[in-house]
Scaffold this active site. Structure first.
Site, PDB file in Angstrom:
ATOM      1  N   LYS A  57       6.983   1.762 -16.152  1.00 18.75           N
ATOM      2  CA  LYS A  57       5.891   2.779 -15.931  1.00 18.75           C
ATOM      3  C   LYS A  57       5.664   3.497 -17.173  1.00 18.75           C
ATOM      4  O   LYS A  57       4.165   3.860 -17.306  1.00 18.75           O
ATOM      5  CB  LYS A  57       6.633   3.715 -14.954  1.00 18.75           C
ATOM      6  CG  LYS A  57       6.880   3.032 -13.538  1.00 18.75           C
ATOM      7  CD  LYS A  57       7.708   3.679 -12.697  1.00 18.75           C
ATOM      8  CE  LYS A  57       8.126   3.037 -11.352  1.00 18.75           C
ATOM      9  NZ  LYS A  57       9.053   3.480 -10.388  1.00 18.75           N
ATOM     10  N   GLN A 101      12.970   8.343  -9.468  1.00 17.33           N
ATOM     11  CA  GLN A 101      13.400   6.924  -9.352  1.00 17.33           C
ATOM     12  C   GLN A 101      14.433   6.674  -8.354  1.00 17.33           C
ATOM     13  O   GLN A 101      15.588   7.270  -8.449  1.00 17.33           O
ATOM     14  CB  GLN A 101      13.595   6.315 -10.565  1.00 17.33           C
ATOM     15  CG  GLN A 101      13.863   4.721 -10.616  1.00 17.33           C
ATOM     16  CD  GLN A 101      12.517   4.001 -10.288  1.00 17.33           C
ATOM     17  OE1 GLN A 101      11.561   4.297 -10.990  1.00 17.33           O
ATOM     18  NE2 GLN A 101      12.721   3.154  -9.467  1.00 17.33           N
ATOM     19  N   ASP A 124       4.238   8.327  -5.252  1.00 16.28           N
ATOM     20  CA  ASP A 124       5.052   7.258  -4.316  1.00 16.28           C
ATOM     21  C   ASP A 124       4.702   7.017  -3.185  1.00 16.28           C
ATOM     22  O   ASP A 124       4.949   5.859  -2.625  1.00 16.28           O
ATOM     23  CB  ASP A 124       6.502   7.408  -4.652  1.00 16.28           C
ATOM     24  CG  ASP A 124       7.055   6.623  -5.817  1.00 16.28           C
ATOM     25  OD1 ASP A 124       6.661   5.478  -5.966  1.00 16.28           O
ATOM     26  OD2 ASP A 124       8.460   7.031  -6.021  1.00 16.28           O
TER      27      ASP A 124
END
Ligand code: NDP
Length: 289
Positions: A57, A101, A124
């Site tokens: 990322k 995460q 997300d």
């Protein structure tokens, strides 16, 4: 030879195309409005797969000209400490999107973390606000992996309307949001899981088949309808160290019209869509939030 073979959907190329477009948009945003999209990633603990994703990322951010920030926290970080950092990022004007995460260590409640994120910065797409917007047909940030699948279908000009779509897997991050996205585009959607009776029979009906179970080779060639579009989301590490999807690729290729490989199919799209969500969040600008 003699058998017709499927078109192999090149997720690496499409992901690169999307990232090139994002890089151009980012330059424009910087030139026209002085905005630099900022993405932060929080990693709690030292899960090795998570470390690889986080690095990916960060690299992707650099490539498209985003500001990127990384928080690496020890595995014993408390939920309260994590919530504090989330609060700071919610108020941080340099950061337009961020994520924690997953998975987080067991002493931290995943829902509490997701719900603490400002929905406008929830790139997300996991916050109940964004899930609800998708559910009601007016999506804002969409979950990245299913959004990446929709992007692949669109860029290959695969018709969705009226098609019989079958998804194997009902997780909150892949199966369920994808079902809503396909439904929104007028597919007839069936979602399968471990209690589905006659899985093969249901899967064989699919004109668009999405395998997102995390079970290597569970979709065999005889389960694939002739001409089906086969999207393999599974990423399974075999004992040999090789990566495999949920679909027996060599056999499914002979039946399908289009198919995604693993790796190089759906996988590369997830980060591309994360960048896209972040760019969208940055273009909206905090004045309009
Ligand atoms: P989960 O484990 O959360 O969910 C798996 C789902 O598949 C569950 O709904 C489960 O059913 C169902 N399932 C599992 N085995 C079977 C079976 N034998 N028959 C029928 N249904 C089955 O997984 P995720 O959704 O998180 O991930 C799925 C796969 O996709 C994994 O391989 C993962 O690595 C990969 N993945 C890839 C991404 C990417 O490409 N970027 C991103 C996210 C995931 P039940 O609900 O009944 O238990």
């Amino acid at each position: 030879m003699g058998e017709s073979m499927a078109v192999i959907i090149d997720g690496k190329k499409i992901s690169q195309d999307v990232r090139n477009e994002i890089r151009e948009e980012t330059l424009r945003l910087k030139d026209d409005r002085g905005i630099v999209p900022g993405l932060a990633v929080i990693l709690v603990g030292d899960d090795s797969a998570s470390q690889i994703y986080v690095r990916g990322k960060k690299n992707a951010c650099g490539e498209v000209g985003f500001l990127s920030r990384e928080y690496r926290l020890p595995a014993d970080t408390s939920e309260a400490e994590l919530l504090d950092i989330i609060g700071e990022l919610n108020r941080d004007h340099e950061i337009h999107g961020f994520l924690v995460q997953l998975p987080v260590p067991e002493h931290i409640r995943t829902e509490a973390i997701i719900e603490a994120i400002d929905p406008g910065k929830d790139v997300d797409g996991f916050h109940p606000y964004n899930v609800g917007r998708l559910f009601s047909g007016n999506p804002y940030h969409r979950a990245c992996t299913p959004a990446g699948i929709m992007e692949l279908l669109d860029r290959y000009e695969i018709e969705i309307k009226g098609k019989e779509a079958v998804i194997v897997g009902r997780s909150n991050i892949v199966g369920k949001p994808l079902a809503l996205m396909l439904l929104e585009r007028h597919a007839t959607v069936t979602v399968c899981h471990t209690r589905t009776k006659d899985l093969s029979g249901v899967v064989r009906r699919a004109e668009i088949l999405v395998a997102a179970a995390g079970s290597p080779g569970m979709i065999t060639g005889n389960m694939v309808r002739d001409g089906a579009v086969v999207i393999d989301v599974g990423i399974n590490r075999l004992d040999t160290g090789k990566l495999a999807g949920d679909v027996v690729f060599a056999d499914a290729c002979k039946k399908a019209s289009y198919i995604t490989p693993v790796p190089g199919g759906v996988g590369p799209m997830t980060i591309a869509m994360l960048l896209k969500n972040t760019l969208n969040a940055a273009s909206v600008d905090d004045k309009q939030q």
